[in-house]
Write an enzyme that holds these catalytic residues in place. Structure first.
Site, short mmCIF file in Angstrom:
data_model
loop_
_atom_site.label_atom_id
_atom_site.label_comp_id
_atom_site.label_asym_id
_atom_site.label_seq_id
_atom_site.Cartn_x
_atom_site.Cartn_y
_atom_site.Cartn_z
CE LYS A 115 34.12 -48.94 4.17
NZ LYS A 115 33.32 -47.03 5.12
CE LYS A 197 39.26 -41.77 0.28
NZ LYS A 197 39.54 -42.07 1.86
CE LYS A 200 41.41 -43.09 10.00
NZ LYS A 200 39.90 -43.23 10.09
P1 TYM Z 1 37.96 -41.05 8.41
O1 TYM Z 1 37.51 -41.69 9.84
O2 TYM Z 1 38.00 -41.95 7.53
O3 TYM Z 1 38.26 -39.44 8.14
C1 TYM Z 1 38.38 -38.30 8.71
C2 TYM Z 1 38.41 -37.88 8.22
O4 TYM Z 1 39.98 -37.60 7.70
C3 TYM Z 1 39.42 -37.05 5.88
N1 TYM Z 1 40.38 -37.82 5.62
C4 TYM Z 1 41.02 -37.24 4.53
N2 TYM Z 1 41.71 -35.95 4.18
C5 TYM Z 1 41.87 -35.40 3.48
N3 TYM Z 1 43.03 -36.73 2.47
C6 TYM Z 1 42.95 -37.70 2.34
N4 TYM Z 1 43.29 -39.26 2.36
C7 TYM Z 1 41.58 -38.33 3.12
N5 TYM Z 1 41.53 -39.46 4.45
C8 TYM Z 1 40.68 -39.31 5.63
C9 TYM Z 1 38.23 -37.52 6.26
O5 TYM Z 1 37.48 -36.60 5.13
C10 TYM Z 1 37.47 -36.82 7.79
O6 TYM Z 1 37.37 -35.65 7.43
N6 TYM Z 1 32.30 -40.49 8.01
C11 TYM Z 1 33.98 -40.00 8.95
C12 TYM Z 1 32.87 -39.86 10.61
C13 TYM Z 1 32.53 -39.10 10.78
C14 TYM Z 1 32.00 -38.30 10.17
C15 TYM Z 1 31.43 -37.44 11.21
C16 TYM Z 1 32.46 -36.59 9.73
C17 TYM Z 1 31.30 -40.10 11.45
N7 TYM Z 1 30.51 -38.56 11.81
C18 TYM Z 1 30.26 -36.48 11.55
C19 TYM Z 1 32.33 -35.48 10.12
C20 TYM Z 1 31.12 -35.32 10.66
C21 TYM Z 1 34.55 -40.92 8.35
O7 TYM Z 1 34.64 -41.56 8.48
O8 TYM Z 1 35.61 -40.05 8.70
#
Ligand code: TYM
Length: 334
Positions: A115, A197, A200
Site C-alpha cells: 500500500k 491475483k 478489485k
Molecule cells: P478483501 O476485501 O481484499 O477481500 C475479501 C476476501 O476475498 C479474498 N480474495 C481472494 N481470494 C482468492 N483469490 C483472490 N484473487 C482473492 N482476492 C480477494 C480475500 O482473501 C478475502 O477473504 N482485510 C480483508 C477484509 C477483512 C477481514 C476482516 C477478513 C477485514 N476484517 C476479518 C477476515 C476477517 C480484505 O481486505 O479482504
C-alpha cells in the site's frame, strides 16, 4: 446438552465490485459454513477508509457488497451479516490491541509495504495498524475459523500473535484463529493476464466481476493471454495457461476440463475454443448472481433491515467479549 458451535468470522472491504477471487476465496465458504457454524460476516467499511478516505460512494458500495453476499447464497437469518462501523465495540478493542502491536512488525507486513508503494502520499497510521483492526474484527467474536483467500494468510498469523500476547499478558480470553478453506490450501484466484491475483483495484480487464454483463465476460475471457500451443506431449504448462485451467476448474464441468487437459497433453489444444467454452461457463456461472444482486439492490428497505438485524447480533456477541476483556485487563473498576 447441545455442543456449542465453533465461531466463524470474516469480512470484505467495500472498495469496488466483487470478483471471482472474492467469490471462490471467501464467499463460497461463507455459504457452506453458515449451516454448520455460528457465523459473523461483515462489510469492512472502516478498513476501506485506510485507502479510500472519500466517502461519497461508500453507502452504495456497502449496499452492493451486502447484496453480493446475499445473492451468492448467504442467508441473513442464519449468519450475522453486518457493517463493521455499526459495531462500536470494534473501536474499543482496536485501541487495546494497538498497545500490544509493535510498530516494527506492522511496518514489515506485506500488505502495508504494497500500500505504501501504491499510495505514497497517504501513508496514514490506520494503514499501519490495518492488521490490528482485522484481528479486532475476529477476536471481538472469539472466532476460531476465518474463511479467507491466500492473500490474508499473513494477517491471520498476526491475529494469532495479538491473541496470544493478550492471553499471556492478561489471561485467557481469545482462541487462536486460523485461516480456513475446508482442509484445502488457501485459494489464490489468478487474473486473466496470466500473472498475479485477481483484484478489485488493479487492471479491471483482468478481473471477472459478479456485476459483469455477459458480453463483457466473453470479451475479457477471449483476451486472456495464450500462445501457439505446446509442441511436446505432456509438457509443463506456462503460468498463464495453468491459470486458464485453474479458472476452468472453478466453473466448468469435469468432462469439459478433461477434454481440454487431454488436448493439451496431446498437443492438439485450440485455445480459441477453450476460451470460448470458458467464457460461456463463466457467463452461466455469473449471470444468475448478477441478476439476483440487481433485484436485492433495488430494495433499500430490506438491506437496511438486514444491516440492523446483523448489527444487533454482532453487538451482542461483541459486548459479551468486551466484558471478559475488561475483566481480564482489570478495567472493570467502576
Ligand atoms: P478483501 O476485501 O481484499 O477481500 C475479501 C476476501 O476475498 C479474498 N480474495 C481472494 N481470494 C482468492 N483469490 C483472490 N484473487 C482473492 N482476492 C480477494 C480475500 O482473501 C478475502 O477473504 N482485510 C480483508 C477484509 C477483512 C477481514 C476482516 C477478513 C477485514 N476484517 C476479518 C477476515 C476477517 C480484505 O481486505 O479482504
Amino acid at each position: 446438552m447441545e455442543k456449542k458451535k465453533e465461531i466463524v468470522m470474516s469480512g470484505i472491504r467495500p472498495t469496488g465490485f466483487l470478483h471471482l477471487g472474492n467469490y471462490f476465496g471467501a464467499l463460497r465458504n461463507y455459504v457452506k459454513m453458515q449451516d454448520e457454524y455460528e457465523c459473523f460476516f461483515m462489510v469492512a467499511d472502516l478498513h476501506s477508509l485506510t485507502t479510500h478516505p472519500d466517502t461519497k460512494e461508500l453507502k452504495a458500495n456497502v449496499h452492493r457488497v451486502l447484496a453480493e453476499n446475499i445473492a451468492s447464497g448467504l442467508d441473513p437469518d442464519k449468519a450475522a451479516l453486518y457493517c463493521q462501523s455499526h459495531v462500536f465495540e470494534t473501536s474499543e478493542l482496536y485501541l487495546y490491541l494497538n498497545m500490544l502491536a509493535y510498530t516494527g512488525e506492522l511496518e514489515k507486513t506485506t500488505t502495508f509495504k504494497d500500500k505504501v508503494r501504491q499510495h505514497p502520499d497517504n501513508v496514514n497510521a490506520g494503514l499501519l495498524t490495518y492488521p490490528v483492526l482485522m484481528a479486532t474484527d475476529i477476536l471481538l467474536h472469539r472466532a476460531s475459523l476465518v474463511p479467507v483467500g491466500k492473500d490474508q494468510e499473513q494477517h491471520l498469523e498476526m491475529s494469532r500473535n495479538f491473541a496470544n500476547r493478550f492471553n499471556h499478558r492478561y489471561g485467557n480470553v481469545f482462541p487462536e484463529p486460523i485461516a480456513f478453506n475446508y482442509g484445502d490450501k488457501l485459494l489464490k484466484v489468478p487474473g486473466l493476464d496470466g500473472t498475479g491475483k485477481m483484484s478489485k483495484s488493479e487492471n479491471q480487464n483482468t478481473a471477472l466481476f459478479l456485476a459483469d454483463e455477459d458480453d463483457v465476460i466473453r470479451k475479457k475471457v477471449m483476451k486472456a493471454k495464450t500462445d501457439s500451443g505446446p509442441t511436446e506431449n505432456y509438457s509443463q504448462k506456462p503460468e498463464y495457461i495453468e491459470n486458464l485451467f485453474l479458472l476452468m476448474r472453478l466453473v466448468s464441468a469435469p468432462g469439459v476440463i478433461k477434454k481440454f487437459e487431454d488436448d493439451y497433453n496431446n498437443c492438439v489444444i485450440r485455445y480459441g475454443d477453450m476460451k470460448k467454452q470458458l467464457g460461456e461457463d463463466m457467463v452461466h456461472f455469473i449471470s444468475p448472481i448478477r441478476e439476483k444482486v440487481n433485484g436485492i439492490l433495488s430494495d433499500e428497505k430490506y438491506l437496511k433491515e438486514v444491516m440492523e438485524k446483523g448489527a444487533e447480533k454482532a453487538r451482542k456477541s461483541a459486548k459479551a467479549t468486551m466484558v471478559l476483556v475488561k475483566e481480564a485487563m482489570g478495567l472493570n473498576y467502576y
